[in-house]
Motif scaffolding. Structure first.
Motif, PDB file in Angstrom:
ATOM      1  N   THR A  70     -11.788   1.485  -1.342  1.00  0.00           N
ATOM      2  CA  THR A  70     -11.510   0.174  -1.956  1.00  0.00           C
ATOM      3  C   THR A  70     -10.022  -0.118  -2.052  1.00  0.00           C
ATOM      4  O   THR A  70      -9.209   0.779  -2.176  1.00  0.00           O
ATOM      5  CB  THR A  70     -12.042   0.109  -3.382  1.00  0.00           C
ATOM      6  OG1 THR A  70     -12.454   1.360  -3.795  1.00  0.00           O
ATOM      7  CG2 THR A  70     -13.120  -0.883  -3.516  1.00  0.00           C
ATOM      8  N   ILE A  71      -9.718  -1.412  -1.982  1.00  0.00           N
ATOM      9  CA  ILE A  71      -8.358  -1.885  -2.234  1.00  0.00           C
ATOM     10  C   ILE A  71      -8.396  -2.702  -3.520  1.00  0.00           C
ATOM     11  O   ILE A  71      -9.204  -3.625  -3.630  1.00  0.00           O
ATOM     12  CB  ILE A  71      -7.842  -2.758  -1.081  1.00  0.00           C
ATOM     13  CG1 ILE A  71      -7.793  -1.969   0.221  1.00  0.00           C
ATOM     14  CG2 ILE A  71      -6.469  -3.318  -1.405  1.00  0.00           C
ATOM     15  CD1 ILE A  71      -7.390  -2.801   1.411  1.00  0.00           C
ATOM     16  N   VAL A 128      -4.450  -9.983   1.478  1.00  0.00           N
ATOM     17  CA  VAL A 128      -4.930  -8.665   1.058  1.00  0.00           C
ATOM     18  C   VAL A 128      -3.928  -7.629   1.547  1.00  0.00           C
ATOM     19  O   VAL A 128      -3.620  -7.576   2.737  1.00  0.00           O
ATOM     20  CB  VAL A 128      -6.323  -8.377   1.647  1.00  0.00           C
ATOM     21  CG1 VAL A 128      -6.797  -6.988   1.213  1.00  0.00           C
ATOM     22  CG2 VAL A 128      -7.317  -9.424   1.190  1.00  0.00           C
ATOM     23  N   PRO A 129      -3.365  -6.822   0.649  1.00  0.00           N
ATOM     24  CA  PRO A 129      -2.319  -5.875   1.070  1.00  0.00           C
ATOM     25  C   PRO A 129      -2.872  -4.766   1.942  1.00  0.00           C
ATOM     26  O   PRO A 129      -4.056  -4.418   1.871  1.00  0.00           O
ATOM     27  CB  PRO A 129      -1.780  -5.346  -0.259  1.00  0.00           C
ATOM     28  CG  PRO A 129      -2.923  -5.489  -1.213  1.00  0.00           C
ATOM     29  CD  PRO A 129      -3.661  -6.735  -0.795  1.00  0.00           C
ATOM     30  N   ALA A 130      -1.984  -4.221   2.762  1.00  0.00           N
ATOM     31  CA  ALA A 130      -2.368  -3.077   3.590  1.00  0.00           C
ATOM     32  C   ALA A 130      -2.432  -1.828   2.728  1.00  0.00           C
ATOM     33  O   ALA A 130      -1.850  -1.754   1.652  1.00  0.00           O
ATOM     34  CB  ALA A 130      -1.362  -2.899   4.720  1.00  0.00           C
ATOM     35  N   ILE A 131      -3.144  -0.835   3.210  1.00  0.00           N
ATOM     36  CA  ILE A 131      -3.279   0.420   2.474  1.00  0.00           C
ATOM     37  C   ILE A 131      -1.996   1.210   2.596  1.00  0.00           C
ATOM     38  O   ILE A 131      -1.435   1.328   3.689  1.00  0.00           O
ATOM     39  CB  ILE A 131      -4.450   1.251   3.028  1.00  0.00           C
ATOM     40  CG1 ILE A 131      -5.736   0.434   2.959  1.00  0.00           C
ATOM     41  CG2 ILE A 131      -4.614   2.553   2.272  1.00  0.00           C
ATOM     42  CD1 ILE A 131      -6.883   1.087   3.672  1.00  0.00           C
ATOM     43  N   ASP A 146     -11.342  -2.512   4.982  1.00  0.00           N
ATOM     44  CA  ASP A 146     -11.339  -3.145   6.304  1.00  0.00           C
ATOM     45  C   ASP A 146     -10.869  -4.591   6.245  1.00  0.00           C
ATOM     46  O   ASP A 146     -10.693  -5.238   7.275  1.00  0.00           O
ATOM     47  CB  ASP A 146     -12.734  -3.085   6.934  1.00  0.00           C
ATOM     48  CG  ASP A 146     -13.774  -3.849   6.113  1.00  0.00           C
ATOM     49  OD1 ASP A 146     -13.654  -3.861   4.870  1.00  0.00           O
ATOM     50  OD2 ASP A 146     -14.681  -4.436   6.719  1.00  0.00           O
ATOM     51  N   LYS A 147     -10.670  -5.106   5.036  1.00  0.00           N
ATOM     52  CA  LYS A 147     -10.170  -6.481   4.894  1.00  0.00           C
ATOM     53  C   LYS A 147      -8.655  -6.542   4.708  1.00  0.00           C
ATOM     54  O   LYS A 147      -8.107  -7.601   4.454  1.00  0.00           O
ATOM     55  CB  LYS A 147     -10.838  -7.166   3.686  1.00  0.00           C
ATOM     56  CG  LYS A 147     -12.367  -7.175   3.743  1.00  0.00           C
ATOM     57  CD  LYS A 147     -12.875  -7.872   4.986  1.00  0.00           C
ATOM     58  CE  LYS A 147     -14.389  -7.994   4.990  1.00  0.00           C
ATOM     59  NZ  LYS A 147     -15.076  -6.709   4.937  1.00  0.00           N
TER      60      LYS A 147
END
Length: 375
Positions: A2-3, A36-39, A19-20
């Protein structure tokens, strides 16, 4: 995995699957566009996010806990949809937005991020009314920070102009001498016509070379204003635009002088309406006629401001002239002559002043254009 992140506008905590990352959607609470920020790759993936139980990193987020299921966001308005966000929902909509590349705050409608140089939109610019104080303030800051490179590029352009003009006239002079000798034996009238043709050809070649240098200089200044750190080699970058520059310059000059003949005011209107055309040729690679059309759009509402900027700069430029006149009068000898040494020192001082003023004036015009076009 999860983000979890917060909306940059209303601080609502949002969750979605990894994945988003990098997708764009509207916040379900405030409706503003978000990314949506990157991981963060520095966070170990086997331990999950800091502050979360291990079970959070091993299970998917239930839809009822994710903002994807909350109203009033429809699926087609979220990042689940593959189609791009509409312009009115994107970063182009607000007065100040965050650059999607570097995250810095920039004016809405910007064609390019002034911090990282990222191209944001390729459509039409929305013209902006500029302010005299803002233009001079930004010009002064850039001038102070880049004084060496600004003076250097102008010196290079001047030296190239002198060398190029001399080379053109020497080459044409050699050809002309041979032609004159040949035609003089045939007909003196042909000889005169040949000399006139060679002279006109020389002026045209010099015009081409000057246009080439001016375009390279303007390209350097445009990149400098955008914080793109241009090199001195940009002085040679004007080649692709020379033909259009010459044609546009001829049209612009004819229109300007026609306006001046009509009681001066129309000429000033023409000048301040169409002055950005060289920047548009470089910045947007426009056809000649389109550069005039776009100039009208971006100077709409700015002609009086540009006139005030022109008056102020003219006043600044006239200061050295006034100093020269006063100094020459003070150095007059009893016989009415001027001391040669004093005159030489004065001319050197004046040259230095103009060496500082000309780059500032050129930079001022570039900043004016950049301010009008949100750059």
């Amino acid at each position: 995995m999860t983000i979890e992140f917060s909306c940059s506008h209303c601080n609502k905590v949002l969750k979605t699957s990894d994945d988003k990352a990098g997708r764009r959607a509207k916040c379900p609470q405030c409706g503003e566009p978000i990314l949506v920020p990157a991981i963060d790759s520095s966070i170990p993936t086997d331990d999950g996010f800091d502050g979360f139980d291990r079970s959070d990193s091993e299970t998917s987020v239930p839809e009822e806990q994710s903002f994807l299921a909350e109203q009033p966001v429809r699926e087609e308005d979220s990042f689940l949809s593959e189609r791009p966000v509409r312009e009115e929902d994107s970063f182009l909509a607000g007065k100040q937005i965050d650059c999607p590349m570097c995250g810095e705050s920039i004016p809405a409608g910007s064609k390019r991020c002034q911090h990282c140089g990222e191209t944001l939109q390729k459509g039409e610019w929305v013209p902006r009314e500029i302010k005299v104080g803002d233009v001079f303030s930004r010009t002064w800051e850039l001038y102070k920070a880049n004084l060496g490179s600004l003076i250097g590029i102008h010196i290079i352009a001047y030296v190239l102009y002198v060398v190029g003009a001399m080379a053109i006239f020497m080459a044409l002079g050699a050809v002309g001498f041979a032609v004159v000798l040949m035609l003089a034996r045939v007909d003196p009238t042909l000889m005169f016509v040949g000399m006139v043709v060679l002279y006109i050809l020389g002026l045209f070649l010099i015009l081409c070379f000057v246009s080439y240098l001016i375009l390279g200089l303007l390209n350097f200044l445009l990149q400098l204003v955008r914080n793109e750190y241009p090199g001195m080699g940009e002085i040679f970058s004007g080649g692709p635009f020379v033909g259009r520059m010459i044609l546009c310059s001829i049209v612009f000059t004819l229109a300007y002088f026609a306006g001046v003949i009509c009681l001066i005011i129309p000429g000033l209107i023409v000048f301040f309406m169409f002055f950005p055309y060289p920047y548009l040729l470089i910045d947007r690679n426009l056809p000649g006629i389109d550069s005039f059309t776009e100039s009208r759009k971006i100077t709409d509402g700015n002609k009086m401001t540009m006139f005030l900027i022109y008056l102020i700069m003219t006043g600044i430029t006239m200061v050295p002239y006034g100093i020269t006149v006063a100094a020459v009068k003070s150095m007059q000898l009893p016989a009415g002559q001027v001391s040669p040494l004093g005159l030489l020192i004065l001319m050197g001082f004046m040259g230095l002043l103009y060496l500082l003023l000309i780059p500032f004036s050129m930079l001022l015009g570039t900043v004016s254009y950049a301010e009008m076009t949100y750059q």
